[in-house]
Design an enzyme around this catalytic site. Sequence first.
Site, PDB file in Angstrom:
ATOM      1  N   ARG A 104      -5.337   5.366   5.532  1.00  0.00           N
ATOM      2  CA  ARG A 104      -4.447   5.624   6.971  1.00  0.00           C
ATOM      3  C   ARG A 104      -3.587   6.737   6.950  1.00  0.00           C
ATOM      4  O   ARG A 104      -2.797   6.963   6.043  1.00  0.00           O
ATOM      5  CB  ARG A 104      -3.819   4.225   7.302  1.00  0.00           C
ATOM      6  CG  ARG A 104      -3.367   4.212   8.655  1.00  0.00           C
ATOM      7  CD  ARG A 104      -2.866   2.701   8.750  1.00  0.00           C
ATOM      8  NE  ARG A 104      -1.579   2.554   8.105  1.00  0.00           N
ATOM      9  CZ  ARG A 104      -0.401   1.748   8.563  1.00  0.00           C
ATOM     10  NH1 ARG A 104      -0.617   1.262   9.683  1.00  0.00           N
ATOM     11  NH2 ARG A 104       0.561   1.772   8.217  1.00  0.00           N
ATOM     12  N   THR A 108      -0.211   9.856  11.523  1.00  0.00           N
ATOM     13  CA  THR A 108      -1.010   9.746  12.944  1.00  0.00           C
ATOM     14  C   THR A 108      -1.525   8.294  12.710  1.00  0.00           C
ATOM     15  O   THR A 108      -1.734   7.557  13.889  1.00  0.00           O
ATOM     16  CB  THR A 108      -2.316  10.540  12.957  1.00  0.00           C
ATOM     17  OG1 THR A 108      -3.072  10.219  11.809  1.00  0.00           O
ATOM     18  CG2 THR A 108      -1.925  12.165  13.021  1.00  0.00           C
ATOM     19  N   ASP A 202       3.337  -2.323   1.437  1.00  0.00           N
ATOM     20  CA  ASP A 202       2.117  -1.620   1.544  1.00  0.00           C
ATOM     21  C   ASP A 202       1.197  -2.255   0.231  1.00  0.00           C
ATOM     22  O   ASP A 202       1.588  -2.539  -0.921  1.00  0.00           O
ATOM     23  CB  ASP A 202       2.405  -0.291   0.829  1.00  0.00           C
ATOM     24  CG  ASP A 202       1.282   0.633   0.824  1.00  0.00           C
ATOM     25  OD1 ASP A 202       0.219   0.338   0.317  1.00  0.00           O
ATOM     26  OD2 ASP A 202       1.202   1.865   1.537  1.00  0.00           O
ATOM     27  N   ASP A 205      -0.369  -0.285  -2.757  1.00  0.00           N
ATOM     28  CA  ASP A 205       0.548   0.146  -3.633  1.00  0.00           C
ATOM     29  C   ASP A 205       1.047  -0.793  -4.426  1.00  0.00           C
ATOM     30  O   ASP A 205       1.324  -0.945  -5.781  1.00  0.00           O
ATOM     31  CB  ASP A 205       1.901   0.887  -2.976  1.00  0.00           C
ATOM     32  CG  ASP A 205       1.455   2.407  -2.682  1.00  0.00           C
ATOM     33  OD1 ASP A 205       0.457   2.592  -2.769  1.00  0.00           O
ATOM     34  OD2 ASP A 205       2.405   2.829  -1.926  1.00  0.00           O
TER      35      ASP A 205
END
Length: 211
Positions: A104, A108, A202, A205
């Site tokens: 992603r 944006t 995340d 991560d």
Amino acid sequence: MAQVTVMDHPLIQHKLTIIRQKDTGTKDFREVVSEIAMLMAYEVTRNMPLEDVEIETPLVKSIQKTLSGKKVAIVPILRAGLGMVDGFLAMLPAAKVGHVGLYRDEETLQPHEYFVKMPADIAERQLFVVDPMLATGGSAVAAIEALVKRGAKPRNIKFICLVAAPEGVKVLNDEYPEVEIVTAALDEKLNEIGYILPGLGDAGDRLFGTK
Ligand code: PRP
Ligand code: URA
């Protein structure tokens, strides 16, 4: 009204609380994601078709049930979806595994595809698309598009995640109403940079120890 199944089993809720905590390290995060995935795999396979088979016990012949052999494939969305594969394979050891690589764009929030590798016969398979996070829904829709383009039928696809935002559920429902969404938790909302609140941060991560 959004169509989503929340798998709020006590074991799943307990384990989800562990991975939501910011101090949970990579090793524990990875292990617990895998455990939740295994519990979810057990539940999402509840309706798999069975057929009769004649067997011999040590005492008599008997008609018993066996899986009817409907082919399945697990499809992780890279990277974070990889964290759910082992848990699914623990329940479905003979499943094929397809991969959809997406990231992603942080500005944006649009998904970018970088890799797709599927079993040749995905049109005939029950597909379990796995990704811990359903945020804006862009990645889930792009992954399912990649499968449909290769012959998969939306009615044979289940999307399984750990944490979903209502925004993502709506986007996926609107785009693919036949795809069943199953999540361990339906959270409150997205923040201004597209992260799920309260969420778990995340997922990729945290699984792989990157920033
Ligand atoms: C995360 C997550 C989903 C996606 C969800 O992946 O694992 O794939 O974001 O966001 P969306 O619903 O708004 O599309 P990311 O793109 O960070 O890649 P990664 O798995 O490689 O970390
Ligand atoms: N992707 C993640 O890994 N976490 C979020 O909260 C949103 C998208």
